[in-house]
Every structure is written in structure tokens, then in C-alpha cells.
Design an enzyme around this catalytic site. Sequence first.
Site, PDB file in Angstrom:
ATOM      1  NE  ARG A 210      -3.737  -2.268   2.122  1.00 40.87           N
ATOM      2  CZ  ARG A 210      -5.110  -2.799   2.535  1.00 40.87           C
ATOM      3  NH1 ARG A 210      -5.340  -2.233   4.259  1.00 40.87           N
ATOM      4  NH2 ARG A 210      -5.844  -3.139   2.217  1.00 40.87           N
ATOM      5  CE1 TYR A 348      -1.755  -1.062  -7.439  1.00 40.06           C
ATOM      6  CE2 TYR A 348      -0.658  -2.763  -8.786  1.00 40.06           C
ATOM      7  CZ  TYR A 348      -0.890  -1.626  -8.958  1.00 40.06           C
ATOM      8  OH  TYR A 348       0.309  -0.879  -8.971  1.00 40.06           O
ATOM      9  CD  GLU A 349      -1.281  -4.900  -3.401  1.00 43.29           C
ATOM     10  OE1 GLU A 349      -1.744  -5.830  -2.512  1.00 43.29           O
ATOM     11  OE2 GLU A 349      -0.550  -5.783  -4.318  1.00 43.29           O
ATOM     12  N   GLY A 350      -6.345  -3.284  -2.401  1.00 47.84           N
ATOM     13  CA  GLY A 350      -6.958  -2.361  -1.418  1.00 47.84           C
ATOM     14  C   GLY A 350      -7.920  -1.000  -2.068  1.00 47.84           C
TER      15      GLY A 350
END
Length: 495
Positions: A210, A348-350
Site C-alpha cells: 500500500r 489493487y492492494e485495497g
Amino acid sequence: GWIGLALPEEYGGQGLPKYIAQPVNEMWLSSNLAFVMFAALAQGGSEILLKFGSDELKARYLTQIVTGEWTVAMALTEPNAGSDLGALTTKAIPQTDGTYQIKGQKIYITYGEHDMAENIVHLVLARTPDAPAGSRGLSLFAVPKYRVNEDGSCGEFNDIRCTGIEHKTGLHGSPTCSISYGDNDACVGELIGNLNQGLMAMFVLMNEARLSCGMQGVGLSELAFQKALQYSQERLQGAGSDGQRVAIIEHPDVKRMLLNLRSESFALRSLGYQIAALIDVAEQSKDAETAQAAEKRIALLTPIFKGFATEQANELVGDAIQVYGGMGFVEETGIAQVMRDVRITTIYEGTTGIQAKDLLHRKIRMDQGRCISELMADIRDVVEKSPDSVVNQRLGQVLNQLAHVLDSTILNPSAELAQLDAVAVPFLNALGGVCCAWQLAELALQAQVSKAQDEVFFGNVVALAEFYSAYKLPQAQAALTTVIEEQNGVGNYEF
């Protein structure tokens, strides 16, 4: 090597502070994001093994990963389990020798298959037969493409197959794969850490990822700025006050767009570097209280940085295309590729929505606003260093508005959670704008002191702070107004 700048020397890294590694990573991300994504995975995977891996696992994998001889793939997502990791079904069946038989399918696996390295170490979230339901029953396993021999060399194939490579909007140089594990019941995995604590270990990599995503936003924004600046200096169009043809950079609206790019990327870069410095403090400080305070600040800033930097990057690349005009809409100038590549960063990655809910509930409401109050106090300290500055006065006004929003809405114990969720992203964007204004205000104070050393550079830093205060910070004020109006609209419309 470059991958291991901030990783331990004993495994082939350089042992440098993350504050040094972060600018280097940013330059890599600007130059070719698709290619260097494997480096971020290697860095995050190494952190997992350092924190949770046994000595045996460290000896087997770390040096090869840190030196870039082997790469890492993060295998979380499944066809029916995206953001909801508790729904994962990939199996890990215990074997008599202490290993596990891995069986299942994963999708959207970055660098899940390629021929650039001798081996690929898949970090796979899976569930043992007697594991609890949901995310509490997930364990993490190291699953190499080729099994590792006793002497460290690559052995037999480990029954891992790529069943497809996605045709994506952008990042065409990065293989995004569907992977099948154990089609022939011959896929062997090794447990990392303890059973049923895989999500805890994987969050180490996810937090690294993140922060890397935030720097991707910074790097691509910087790339877009440099491309737009060069084009605007070369492209002749229109006339100046003397009637002579001029480069488009002479037009005020083009200057505005370029300053929008420059000020936002400049501020976000400073915020990203500050987080890197805080990580160094958290990991190296011998004072437990200091380390804990740094960890809390990192936890608060991470969703803000990931969410805001990537959202802004998408808008900023749009501004860069606007500077190009029609030439921005054709492929030959290259700016369209930046638009395609940056689009995934908010997903992506949340997603931004997930970052915003994490910020709102876990980082602010769960601790009753203590961490954000400490952050606001630090920002006020900067404001009070130059209270007559227009930049600082406006930042002080926004802090007052933020304090009101926290008391009346965000920390209100009777607030309707669904309504808060509806304004979580506007709230994250408001905090992102406040943090960027804070960084620029502090940089402007330092620039005033150092101006005699380089009047143009440090004068420009002050100008960026002034521009951000006038053109960008009001957007944070508007977002805070939206948060106060959280009860309107979303809950009333019938889809």
C-alpha cells in the site's frame, strides 16, 4: 542490489534506511512501473520472512529473493474471494514430513509466471482442513515454483501452473496471472509463522504494497508532469500580448494545470518520504514509547497516502493529457500509457473505498480520535510558526473545520455507520488535502530560511505552497462539508 537497499546485509541487502530507499524506489516507479513491480513484491515478501519465517525458511529463500535471483508472487485473490479474504477456499493439507499439500486456484497474481528468474516463490493464503471459518482460519505458505534442494539449487517442478494471463488496460509489461496449484496433487508448501495467522503475516506485505502504491501515484504523477512540461515548452500555439506565437506554457490555464501537477506530486512525495522516515524510527528506535508512537502515526497515514496519492494521480494524469490537447489522445506521445498504467492504483492492494473505511473505523473511531488529534496538533505547530502567512491561516481554518467534523460526525457515538461509510472517501480526500497542505507549509517555512542559497528553487517551493493553499486546499474544505451532510442522498435513492 537495488531491490535490497533497505534489507539486511546478511541476506544480500545494503541495510540502508527506508528514508534513503524511498526516493530510489520512486525513480524506479516513474521509469517503468510494470517492470519494477516485482521489486516491491520482493521487498514485501522479504519483510514477511524476516518477521515470521523460521531460520530454516530464511536460509532457504531470503538471499535469493533479496539479490533478485528469485522473485515473489503474492497469491491472495480467488475467483469468488476478492476483497473478502475470509471466503478463500484454497486448501493446505498437512503431510507427515511437516510440509503441506497445496491445492486451489488464484487469480490476479502479479508476476505469477515469467521467465526472468530461476524460481518464483509464491506466498499463498490457504486453509487447513480443521481451520476456523472466515479470515481467522487462513494460514500463509511459501510455495516455490521449483522445489528447493538441500544445497539451495532448484529441484523438481512443484505442480504450479499458469492457466491464463490477463489482457489488462495498462501495465502491459507486468504479467497478471491465473494460477492453479496442485492439479496433480504434487504442490508442496511450507508454513510461514503459525497456523491460522496468515492474514497477520500477509498484512506486512500488504502494508508495504500500500505504501508502494502511494509512491506509484507519486512516481506516475511526476512522470506526467515532466512529459507535460516538456511538451508545453515545445508546442507553439496562440499568441502573446505582442502578437507573436508563443509556446503553450505561456498561457495561464496551462500554467495552472502544470502547477496542479507539480504542487500535488511535490506534497505527496514529501508525505511518502515522511512515512518512510517514521518506519525507520519504528524499527530502529531503542525507546519503546517513541517506536510505538511512530507505528501509530504510520498506521494512520498509510490509508490516507495510498488512497489520496493514487486518486490524485489519476486526476493529475488527466491534466497532463489536457496539456497535450489532441496529441494526448494518440499513442505516439506516450502520455496515454501513463493514463492506462495509473488506473489500477486506486483498485489493487485495497480500493480507495476500503482504505477509507479502514481509516474511518479502525484508525480513527476505534481509538476515539487520539491519533488524529495528535497529528492535528503537529500540524497546528507548523501553522503557529508563521501565523501571519496566508497559507498557514487557511490551513488553520481547515483544521478548525476538521475538528468540528470529527466532533459532530465522525466520532459521534450515535452516528449511523452506513451513512458514515458513504462519506468515508470524501473524508479520506479531505485528510489527504490537509496532509499535503501541511507538508507544503512546512517546506515553505524551510524554503524561506534557505532562499538565499537558491532563490529560484526555494522561491518556487513557496509558490507551490501558495498555489496549493489557493487552488487545492478549498477542495478539502468542500469534502468536509460533504461529510457533515452525510445523511443526504445515498440512503434515499432506490436503485
